[in-house]
Write an enzyme that holds these catalytic residues in place. Structure first.
Site, short mmCIF file in Angstrom:
data_model
loop_
_atom_site.label_atom_id
_atom_site.label_comp_id
_atom_site.label_asym_id
_atom_site.label_seq_id
_atom_site.Cartn_x
_atom_site.Cartn_y
_atom_site.Cartn_z
N LYS A 279 5.98 20.44 14.24
CA LYS A 279 6.94 19.33 14.32
C LYS A 279 6.74 18.35 13.16
CE LYS A 279 6.27 15.58 17.05
NZ LYS A 279 6.43 14.33 16.29
N ASN A 280 5.51 17.89 13.00
CA ASN A 280 5.28 16.89 11.96
C ASN A 280 5.39 17.47 10.56
OD1 ASN A 280 4.91 15.09 14.00
ND2 ASN A 280 2.71 14.84 13.73
N ARG B 94 11.85 8.09 16.36
CA ARG B 94 11.25 7.00 15.62
C ARG B 94 10.97 7.39 14.16
NH1 ARG B 94 7.14 5.55 12.56
NH2 ARG B 94 7.14 3.29 12.36
N CYS C 17 7.58 1.86 19.78
CA CYS C 17 7.73 3.10 20.54
C CYS C 17 6.70 3.08 21.65
CB CYS C 17 7.54 4.32 19.65
SG CYS C 17 5.82 4.65 19.29
N ARG D 64 5.23 -0.01 15.89
CA ARG D 64 5.15 0.95 14.78
C ARG D 64 5.72 0.28 13.53
NH1 ARG D 64 4.42 6.42 17.04
NH2 ARG D 64 4.52 7.20 14.92
N PRO D 65 4.91 -0.55 12.87
CA PRO D 65 5.41 -1.25 11.68
C PRO D 65 5.76 -0.28 10.55
CG PRO D 65 3.04 -1.60 11.94
CD PRO D 65 3.50 -0.84 13.15
N ILE D 66 6.64 -0.72 9.66
CA ILE D 66 6.98 0.12 8.50
C ILE D 66 6.80 -0.66 7.20
CG2 ILE D 66 8.53 1.74 9.68
CD1 ILE D 66 10.86 0.06 8.48
N ASP D 67 5.95 -1.70 7.27
CA ASP D 67 5.74 -2.54 6.09
C ASP D 67 5.29 -1.72 4.87
OD1 ASP D 67 3.53 -2.32 7.98
OD2 ASP D 67 2.36 -3.45 6.52
N ASP E 40 -3.31 12.59 17.80
CA ASP E 40 -2.37 13.38 18.61
C ASP E 40 -3.08 14.38 19.52
OD1 ASP E 40 -0.31 12.02 17.43
OD2 ASP E 40 0.32 13.65 16.12
N ILE F 76 -6.07 4.68 15.86
CA ILE F 76 -4.80 4.75 15.11
C ILE F 76 -3.69 3.96 15.82
CG2 ILE F 76 -3.09 6.28 14.04
CD1 ILE F 76 -5.89 6.71 12.91
N ARG G 98 10.09 16.66 22.84
CA ARG G 98 10.13 16.22 21.44
C ARG G 98 9.23 17.10 20.56
NH1 ARG G 98 7.66 11.20 20.91
NH2 ARG G 98 7.90 11.74 18.73
C1 UD1 Z 1 2.47 10.43 11.99
C2 UD1 Z 1 2.78 11.50 13.00
C3 UD1 Z 1 2.19 11.17 14.35
C4 UD1 Z 1 0.70 10.89 14.22
C5 UD1 Z 1 0.44 9.85 13.13
C6 UD1 Z 1 -1.04 9.64 12.85
C7 UD1 Z 1 4.90 12.37 12.24
C8 UD1 Z 1 6.35 12.54 12.50
N1 UD1 Z 1 4.22 11.63 13.10
O1 UD1 Z 1 3.09 9.23 12.45
O2 UD1 Z 1 2.40 12.27 15.22
O3 UD1 Z 1 0.20 10.40 15.44
O4 UD1 Z 1 1.06 10.26 11.89
O5 UD1 Z 1 -1.63 10.84 12.51
O6 UD1 Z 1 4.36 12.94 11.31
N2 UD1 Z 1 1.21 1.58 9.93
C9 UD1 Z 1 1.41 0.29 9.49
N3 UD1 Z 1 2.42 0.07 8.61
C10 UD1 Z 1 3.22 1.05 8.13
C11 UD1 Z 1 3.00 2.38 8.59
C12 UD1 Z 1 1.97 2.61 9.48
O7 UD1 Z 1 0.70 -0.63 9.90
O8 UD1 Z 1 4.12 0.79 7.32
C13 UD1 Z 1 0.10 1.87 10.87
C14 UD1 Z 1 0.61 2.41 12.22
O9 UD1 Z 1 0.98 1.38 13.09
C15 UD1 Z 1 -0.59 3.17 12.71
C16 UD1 Z 1 -1.22 3.70 11.42
O10 UD1 Z 1 -0.69 2.92 10.36
O11 UD1 Z 1 -1.50 2.29 13.33
C17 UD1 Z 1 -0.98 5.17 11.14
O12 UD1 Z 1 0.39 5.44 11.24
P1 UD1 Z 1 1.09 6.56 10.37
O13 UD1 Z 1 0.07 7.42 9.70
O14 UD1 Z 1 2.11 5.91 9.52
O15 UD1 Z 1 1.82 7.41 11.50
P2 UD1 Z 1 3.27 8.00 11.45
O16 UD1 Z 1 3.59 8.49 10.10
O17 UD1 Z 1 4.21 7.06 12.09
#
Ligand code: UD1
Length: 420
Positions: A22-23, A92, A116, A121-124, A305, A327, A397
């Protein structure tokens, strides 16, 4: 509404082919739009998250078609740059389309993904990476509007090795003039999968799997073919299931190195794991012992995961095991549901302590999230009597057909309407 009915107490034996990742496939599907061409994604898992990506691709003007388990995506007619809120809410991780749309169209608009079930789930970091490449981003009113008449290569330093931010940065950098460098990049195998597909389309991405990734942008891209690798988290889930139930199972076509922290934990708990070439086998007597603290971490650390599945496997172990979730903030929601089945789990913030009990009993439980839902199924496989797992939309999912796979290994599990 369908539910899963599990009758516990069976050993798991046999061989299984693991579904596509999936990922791995989600960023690959987003990447198809970086080129204007025909792409063929083989071994594409049939999941609701894939359906959500297909809906976004079609909305953007792409043509998609299934051919067995290959998904054909023709992106030549793509004529939109915005994703409506309803499609964004389906999944998401649809934020991954942001970098890809921007690289192709020079602009992108999509709604803010929000939180979620695992917490905020920030995207900064995604946005900072796109800004570094020259995008102007307006975040007002819950919609992200990105514009970049020209994207220019940059050195991007991620504060954390975020998987999604690394993927978004790579995708956007494909449309930038010059060579970008991403430092502190995520090292998950899914990055290598994205790199392989982009390079098959004529891109020049190097370094995936390490912390420094370079992307030479503005290459002449064309359509490409990619075969999605086996899903390491599905694999981990079924290994944990056989570890807990006892049995002898084998998977072919997998990369066992991607799961070394999970198999090490299962070996410590008393299982025998052997791996050779593209094959992995596990034997378990079904009596596990507690293990040293399990701390989730970015790859190659223990995957967050796989935490719920390992926790479920240790519910009847001898002794207590500490889990530390580093995480996500809210990743123990399955613990309350497991308690309904007789599990003993104490949760305090990021720490959970599982104290093994003599036996679990079947109960009606609700999936709280994707991997937490799978943990409930694993508990059901070990429990005395029948367990009924509801809210399967979470499990759908990420698992093609958990009942199909586990029954192939000898479990008694059936998916059906509740009132039949
Ligand atoms: C991906 C995986 C998810 C897995 C995760 C960690 C996919 C579709 N999903 O999620 O299954 O659990 O990696 O291995 O591939 N964060 C910030 N700011 C940001 C982005 C992330 O603070 O802009 C934080 C998140 O809140 C979290 C950490 O960074 O605490 C790791 O998240 P991230 O590696 O980005 O996970 P995803 O890509 O969302």
């Amino acid at each position: 509404m369908q539910e899963l009915f599990v009758e516990g107490g069976r050993r798991l034996c046999g061989e299984l082919t693991i579904q596509g990742s999936k990922n791995g496939v989600l960023p690959v599907l987003a990447a198809t739009i970086v080129c204007a061409g025909e792409c063929r994604i083989e071994n594409c898992p049939r999941l609701s998250d894939v359906d959500a990506s297909v809906a976004i691709l079609r909305h953007l003007g792409c043509h998609t078609q299934w051919e067995g388990n290959a998904l054909l995506v023709d992106t030549r007619q793509m004529d939109r740059a915005e994703v409506p809120d309803a499609l964004m809410r389906e999944m998401r991780s649809s934020v991954i389309f942001l970098g890809a749309i921007l690289a192709r169209q020079g602009e992108a608009a999509l709604s803010y993904p929000g939180g979620c079930e695992l917490g905020p789930r920030p995207i900064d970091m995604h946005l900072a990476a796109l800004r570094a490449l020259g995008a102007e981003i307006d975040e007002r009113g819950g919609t992200l509007r990105c514009r970049a008449d020209v994207l220019t290569a940059a050195e991007i330093v991620l504060p954390l090795p975020s998987v999604g931010a690394t993927e978004n940065a790579i995708l956007a950098a494909c449309g930038a003039e010059g060579t970008s460098v991403i430092y502190n990049a995520a090292r998950e195998p899914e990055l290598a999968e994205l790199q392989a597909f982009l390079n098959a389309m004529g891109a020049e991405v190097r370094g995936a799997g390490s912390s420094v990734i370079t992307v030479a942008g503005k290459r002449q891209l064309h359509g490409g073919t990619h075969r999605v690798g086996a899903d390491r988290i599905v694999e981990a889930t079924y290994l944990c299931a056989a570890a807990a139930c006892g049995g002898d199972i084998r998977f072919k076509g997998v990369d066992y190195r991607q799961l070394s922290t999970v198999t090490a934990a299962l070996e410590e708990a008393g299982c025998a794991v052997t791996s050779e070439g593209e094959q992995i086998s596990l034997r378990s007597a079904g009596v596990l012992r507690a293990i040293r603290p399990v701390r989730t971490a970015p790859y190659p650390g223990f995957p967050t995961d796989a935490q719920p599945a390992l926790m479920a496997a240790l519910l009847c172990s001898t002794g207590s095991t500490v889990f530390v979730e580093n995480i996500f903030e809210n990743r123990y929601r399955h613990a309350d549901e497991l308690a309904r089945m007789g599990a003993e789990i104490r949760v305090a913030g990021r720490v959970a302590v599982v104290s093994g009990v003599k036996a679990l009993h079947g109960a009606a439980v609700k999936s709280t999230d994707l991997r937490g839902g799978a943990a409930l199924v694993l508990a059901g496989l070990q429990a005395e009597g029948e367990t009924c797992v509801s809210q399967l939309e979470h499990i759908d999912r990420g698992y093609e057909d958990v009942a199909r796979d586990l029954s192939a290994l000898g479990a008694q599990i059936e998916r059906r309407e509740k009132d039949r």
